[in-house]
Every structure is written in structure tokens, then in C-alpha cells.
Design a protein around this motif. Structure first.
Motif, PDB file in Angstrom:
ATOM      1  N   ASP A  10       0.503 -13.593  -8.736  1.00 47.11           N
ATOM      2  CA  ASP A  10       1.909 -13.964  -8.618  1.00 47.11           C
ATOM      3  C   ASP A  10       2.803 -12.730  -8.588  1.00 47.11           C
ATOM      4  OD1 ASP A  10       1.402 -16.710  -8.691  1.00 47.11           O
ATOM      5  OD2 ASP A  10       1.372 -16.703 -10.875  1.00 47.11           O
ATOM      6  N   LEU A  11       2.330 -11.655  -9.203  1.00 47.13           N
ATOM      7  CA  LEU A  11       3.120 -10.437  -9.317  1.00 47.13           C
ATOM      8  C   LEU A  11       2.180  -9.244  -9.298  1.00 47.13           C
ATOM      9  CD1 LEU A  11       5.877  -9.047 -10.004  1.00 47.13           C
ATOM     10  CD2 LEU A  11       5.229  -9.285 -12.395  1.00 47.13           C
ATOM     11  N   VAL A  12       2.565  -8.225  -8.579  1.00 46.47           N
ATOM     12  CA  VAL A  12       1.780  -6.993  -8.535  1.00 46.47           C
ATOM     13  C   VAL A  12       2.702  -5.847  -8.922  1.00 46.47           C
ATOM     14  CG1 VAL A  12       0.458  -5.427  -7.078  1.00 46.47           C
ATOM     15  CG2 VAL A  12       0.298  -7.893  -6.711  1.00 46.47           C
ATOM     16  N   ALA A  13       2.313  -5.088  -9.927  1.00 44.04           N
ATOM     17  CA  ALA A  13       3.101  -3.936 -10.360  1.00 44.04           C
ATOM     18  C   ALA A  13       2.660  -2.710  -9.573  1.00 44.04           C
ATOM     19  CB  ALA A  13       2.916  -3.699 -11.849  1.00 44.04           C
ATOM     20  N   VAL A  14       3.617  -2.000  -9.032  1.00 43.00           N
ATOM     21  CA  VAL A  14       3.292  -0.832  -8.217  1.00 43.00           C
ATOM     22  C   VAL A  14       4.038   0.409  -8.689  1.00 43.00           C
ATOM     23  CG1 VAL A  14       2.670  -2.156  -6.173  1.00 43.00           C
ATOM     24  CG2 VAL A  14       5.031  -1.431  -6.491  1.00 43.00           C
ATOM     25  N   GLY A  15       4.436   0.440  -9.940  1.00 43.37           N
ATOM     26  CA  GLY A  15       5.208   1.568 -10.457  1.00 43.37           C
ATOM     27  C   GLY A  15       4.534   2.907 -10.254  1.00 43.37           C
ATOM     28  N   ARG A  16       3.300   3.029 -10.709  1.00 41.83           N
ATOM     29  CA  ARG A  16       2.591   4.303 -10.567  1.00 41.83           C
ATOM     30  C   ARG A  16       2.331   4.621  -9.105  1.00 41.83           C
ATOM     31  NH1 ARG A  16      -1.908   4.584 -15.392  1.00 41.83           N
ATOM     32  NH2 ARG A  16      -0.401   4.727 -17.085  1.00 41.83           N
ATOM     33  N   ALA A  17       2.007   3.608  -8.336  1.00 42.55           N
ATOM     34  CA  ALA A  17       1.754   3.832  -6.911  1.00 42.55           C
ATOM     35  C   ALA A  17       2.995   4.358  -6.203  1.00 42.55           C
ATOM     36  CB  ALA A  17       1.292   2.536  -6.254  1.00 42.55           C
ATOM     37  N   MET A  18       4.161   3.852  -6.589  1.00 39.20           N
ATOM     38  CA  MET A  18       5.406   4.301  -5.960  1.00 39.20           C
ATOM     39  C   MET A  18       5.764   5.725  -6.370  1.00 39.20           C
ATOM     40  SD  MET A  18       6.574   1.955  -3.923  1.00 39.20           S
ATOM     41  CE  MET A  18       8.293   2.359  -3.754  1.00 39.20           C
ATOM     42  N   ILE A  19       5.362   6.132  -7.569  1.00 39.04           N
ATOM     43  CA  ILE A  19       5.593   7.518  -7.981  1.00 39.04           C
ATOM     44  C   ILE A  19       4.716   8.449  -7.147  1.00 39.04           C
ATOM     45  CG2 ILE A  19       5.253   9.192  -9.854  1.00 39.04           C
ATOM     46  CD1 ILE A  19       6.084   6.896 -11.780  1.00 39.04           C
ATOM     47  N   ALA A  20       3.467   8.067  -6.962  1.00 44.25           N
ATOM     48  CA  ALA A  20       2.534   8.906  -6.212  1.00 44.25           C
ATOM     49  C   ALA A  20       2.822   8.891  -4.719  1.00 44.25           C
ATOM     50  CB  ALA A  20       1.102   8.448  -6.461  1.00 44.25           C
ATOM     51  N   GLU A  21       3.253   7.742  -4.209  1.00 46.15           N
ATOM     52  CA  GLU A  21       3.447   7.587  -2.764  1.00 46.15           C
ATOM     53  C   GLU A  21       4.690   6.743  -2.505  1.00 46.15           C
ATOM     54  OE1 GLU A  21       3.705   8.072   0.590  1.00 46.15           O
ATOM     55  OE2 GLU A  21       1.653   8.721   0.245  1.00 46.15           O
ATOM     56  N   ASP A  23       6.175   5.953   0.080  1.00 41.14           N
ATOM     57  CA  ASP A  23       6.049   5.080   1.252  1.00 41.14           C
ATOM     58  C   ASP A  23       4.983   4.008   1.064  1.00 41.14           C
ATOM     59  OD1 ASP A  23       8.049   6.363   2.718  1.00 41.14           O
ATOM     60  OD2 ASP A  23       6.650   7.884   3.439  1.00 41.14           O
ATOM     61  N   TRP A  24       4.582   3.756  -0.176  1.00 44.50           N
ATOM     62  CA  TRP A  24       3.527   2.794  -0.476  1.00 44.50           C
ATOM     63  C   TRP A  24       3.722   1.452   0.228  1.00 44.50           C
ATOM     64  CZ3 TRP A  24       2.866  -1.967  -2.697  1.00 44.50           C
ATOM     65  CH2 TRP A  24       1.582  -2.292  -3.113  1.00 44.50           C
ATOM     66  N   PRO A  25       4.887   0.821   0.143  1.00 43.06           N
ATOM     67  CA  PRO A  25       5.034  -0.493   0.790  1.00 43.06           C
ATOM     68  C   PRO A  25       4.794  -0.443   2.300  1.00 43.06           C
ATOM     69  CG  PRO A  25       6.869  -0.092  -0.690  1.00 43.06           C
ATOM     70  CD  PRO A  25       6.104   1.200  -0.572  1.00 43.06           C
ATOM     71  N   LYS A  26       5.311   0.571   2.948  1.00 43.84           N
ATOM     72  CA  LYS A  26       5.135   0.692   4.399  1.00 43.84           C
ATOM     73  C   LYS A  26       3.666   0.909   4.761  1.00 43.84           C
ATOM     74  CE  LYS A  26       9.655   2.757   5.146  1.00 43.84           C
ATOM     75  NZ  LYS A  26      10.363   3.976   5.536  1.00 43.84           N
ATOM     76  N   LEU A  27       2.997   1.774   4.002  1.00 43.10           N
ATOM     77  CA  LEU A  27       1.595   2.068   4.290  1.00 43.10           C
ATOM     78  C   LEU A  27       0.708   0.855   4.052  1.00 43.10           C
ATOM     79  CD1 LEU A  27       1.400   5.658   2.773  1.00 43.10           C
ATOM     80  CD2 LEU A  27       1.367   5.042   5.195  1.00 43.10           C
TER      81      LEU A  27
END
Length: 53
Positions: A10-21, A23-27
Motif C-alpha cells: 500500500d505504501l513504499v518508503a523511498v527516503g534513502r533511495a531519494m537521497i542516493a538518487e 531521479d529515482w522516480p524517473k528511473l
């Protein structure tokens, strides 16, 4: 990604991924998973500059 595609979450946390990258959502949307940069704790020292090489 298979579980995500099936709708298992229902929910995905991407905090660390967004710090590292930033453009995470686009990729991810483009399916360019091989271009994602891994998170490293050293990025936390200056998260605003994490994407600068």
C-alpha cells in the motif's frame, strides 16, 4: 519489483533511495533499475550534495 507490480504494498518508503538518487522516480518508471545508485550512510553527511559528483 514483482511484488510491487502485483500490488502487494500500500505504501513504499523511498527516503534513502531519494537521497542516493534524486531521479529515482524517473528511473524506476522508465525501468532503468540498473542506473540506480545504492544508498550509503556517507551520503547523510550532506544530503543536499549527494547527487553532485
Amino acid at each position: 519489483m514483482r511484488r510491487f507490480d502485483r500490488g502487494d504494498f500500500d505504501l513504499v518508503a523511498v527516503g534513502r533511495a531519494m537521497i542516493a538518487e534524486p531521479d529515482w522516480p524517473k528511473l524506476v518508471q522508465a525501468g532503468a533499475l540498473d542506473q540506480l545508485k545504492p544508498f550509503a550512510t556517507s551520503l547523510m553527511a550532506d544530503p543536499l550534495m549527494a547527487h553532485v559528483k
